[in-house]
Motif scaffolding. Sequence first.
Motif, PDB file in Angstrom:
ATOM      1  N   VAL A 100       0.830  -1.214   0.000  1.00 34.10           N
ATOM      2  CA  VAL A 100       0.000   0.000   0.000  1.00 34.10           C
ATOM      3  C   VAL A 100       0.862   1.260   0.000  1.00 34.10           C
ATOM      4  O   VAL A 100       0.598   2.214  -0.726  1.00 34.10           O
ATOM      5  N   HIS A 101       1.901   1.294   0.827  1.00 38.78           N
ATOM      6  CA  HIS A 101       2.659   2.523   1.123  1.00 38.78           C
ATOM      7  C   HIS A 101       3.786   2.734   0.104  1.00 38.78           C
ATOM      8  O   HIS A 101       4.599   1.830  -0.134  1.00 38.78           O
ATOM      9  N   SER A 102       3.853   3.941  -0.442  1.00 34.78           N
ATOM     10  CA  SER A 102       4.849   4.250  -1.485  1.00 34.78           C
ATOM     11  C   SER A 102       6.295   4.118  -0.996  1.00 34.78           C
ATOM     12  O   SER A 102       7.177   3.766  -1.778  1.00 34.78           O
ATOM     13  N   GLY A 125       1.447   3.987  -5.126  1.00 38.21           N
ATOM     14  CA  GLY A 125       1.519   4.707  -6.402  1.00 38.21           C
ATOM     15  C   GLY A 125       2.854   5.348  -6.721  1.00 38.21           C
ATOM     16  O   GLY A 125       2.921   6.158  -7.659  1.00 38.21           O
ATOM     17  N   TYR A 171       5.562  12.394   2.298  1.00 42.81           N
ATOM     18  CA  TYR A 171       6.280  11.249   1.729  1.00 42.81           C
ATOM     19  C   TYR A 171       5.854  11.132   0.270  1.00 42.81           C
ATOM     20  O   TYR A 171       5.009  11.903  -0.198  1.00 42.81           O
ATOM     21  N   ALA A 173       3.872   9.534  -1.688  1.00 38.59           N
ATOM     22  CA  ALA A 173       2.478   9.542  -2.152  1.00 38.59           C
ATOM     23  C   ALA A 173       1.895  10.951  -2.098  1.00 38.59           C
ATOM     24  O   ALA A 173       1.259  11.411  -3.054  1.00 38.59           O
TER      25      ALA A 173
HETATM   26  C1  BEZ Z   1       0.724   5.310  -1.267  1.00 43.00           C
HETATM   27  O1  BEZ Z   1       1.484   5.376  -0.280  1.00 43.00           O
HETATM   28  O2  BEZ Z   1       1.154   5.220  -2.416  1.00 43.00           O
HETATM   29  C2  BEZ Z   1      -0.760   5.350  -1.046  1.00 43.00           C
HETATM   30  C3  BEZ Z   1      -1.288   4.954   0.151  1.00 43.00           C
HETATM   31  C4  BEZ Z   1      -2.658   4.960   0.326  1.00 43.00           C
HETATM   32  C5  BEZ Z   1      -3.498   5.339  -0.712  1.00 43.00           C
HETATM   33  C6  BEZ Z   1      -2.953   5.746  -1.910  1.00 43.00           C
HETATM   34  C7  BEZ Z   1      -1.575   5.748  -2.093  1.00 43.00           C
END
Ligand code: BEZ
Length: 386
Positions: A100-102, A125, A171, A173
């Motif tokens: 989940v976490h970029s 993303g 960060y 994202a």
């Molecule tokens: C990310 O860290 O890329 C992210 C986390 C939650 C939702 C969307 C992007």
Amino acid sequence: MKRTIILAALAAAALAPMQALPQGAKLKVGLMLPYSGTYAALGDAIEKGFRLYLTEQGGKVGGREVEFVKVDDESDPAKATDNVNKLVKRDNVDVIVGTVHSGVVMAMAKVAKDSGTLLIVPNAGAGAVTGAMCAQNIFRSSFSNWQPGYAMGEVAAKRGAKKVVTITWKYAAGDESVGGFKEAFEKGGGQVVKELSLPFPGVEFQPLLTEIAALKPDAVYTFFAGGGAVKFVKDYAAAGLKGKIALYGPGFLTDGTLEAQGADADGLYTTLHYGDGLDTPKDKSFRAGYAKAYGAQPDVYSVQGYDAAQMLAIGLAATKGDVSKKAEIAKAIEGAKIDSPRGPFTIGASHNPVQDMYLRQVVGKDNKVIGVASTALADPGRGCRM
Ligand code: BEZ
């Protein structure tokens, strides 16, 4: 005599079917997701979506049954290399699905690139994953941070905002989401007058909301997700800003969070590649299947998990389950039109979805789709096809 035996052995070997895989070998899928912390619900939804697709396929991809190994990455970049190495070196997984976490995904992409392990990213993303670091064996089933941000920049400019303040976690994202927004918004004649941020996963929004009230912009653009998004939307309303200063964001602001946000989210506009009320046969059957399996409605994260499994199945169908045939897997996924609940999409040159970005508005407990903000939006990544 000796010569006859050798010839017979050679003949038998020539007749034996070519068997690259031991018979019945299960496909080991390493799920590296957040199962605790502010993104825990997102990790859970991704896994549910992934498992739903597998169940629809009778539990197999590329003719192989699947077994899972799970790691809770806690959305902690400092632990990411150790966590992904557990899957690759200790558990010898065939495929990694996460995360989940970029910040965490950057370590995963590095290990995947170095080891050649197939990696499918069902959320994070980070632009670099499908940009500077892109590789034949790395794919994303979700979005790049730039995509929904860019779509909302166009919407905000069209809706007449001139001066905008942005606020996000500091960060990749948040930075990249704001970057996408700013690019389109300033192209449309608007101006980002101040960029505010706080460290992930902090939720001490009050001083920043006080600053926003003093700056009096036309609108605020924000990236928060999961537990942080719930608190931000509630704090924004409690600070008296709702209804006075328009609040815009990528759909993560209100996806999977509406139960907890209640009336404080009502009316918010967001942009995302999924939403409620799409009313297509694929989305209807997906939602019915999800509700039956889990007694809950899916969100964008469930869709991304479901599509990660679809992409894996497409790649492995081409190689009859052989994960070592990287070029064939890539060719199959690159050439596919993925039949997603979000609507069909293709995988672009950087292995990121090329997809429509919907404009949605919160109505009750729904992120109601009210139009298409950007059609077939591709990430501007430089492309990495081999
Ligand atoms: C990310 O860290 O890329 C992210 C986390 C939650 C939702 C969307 C992007």
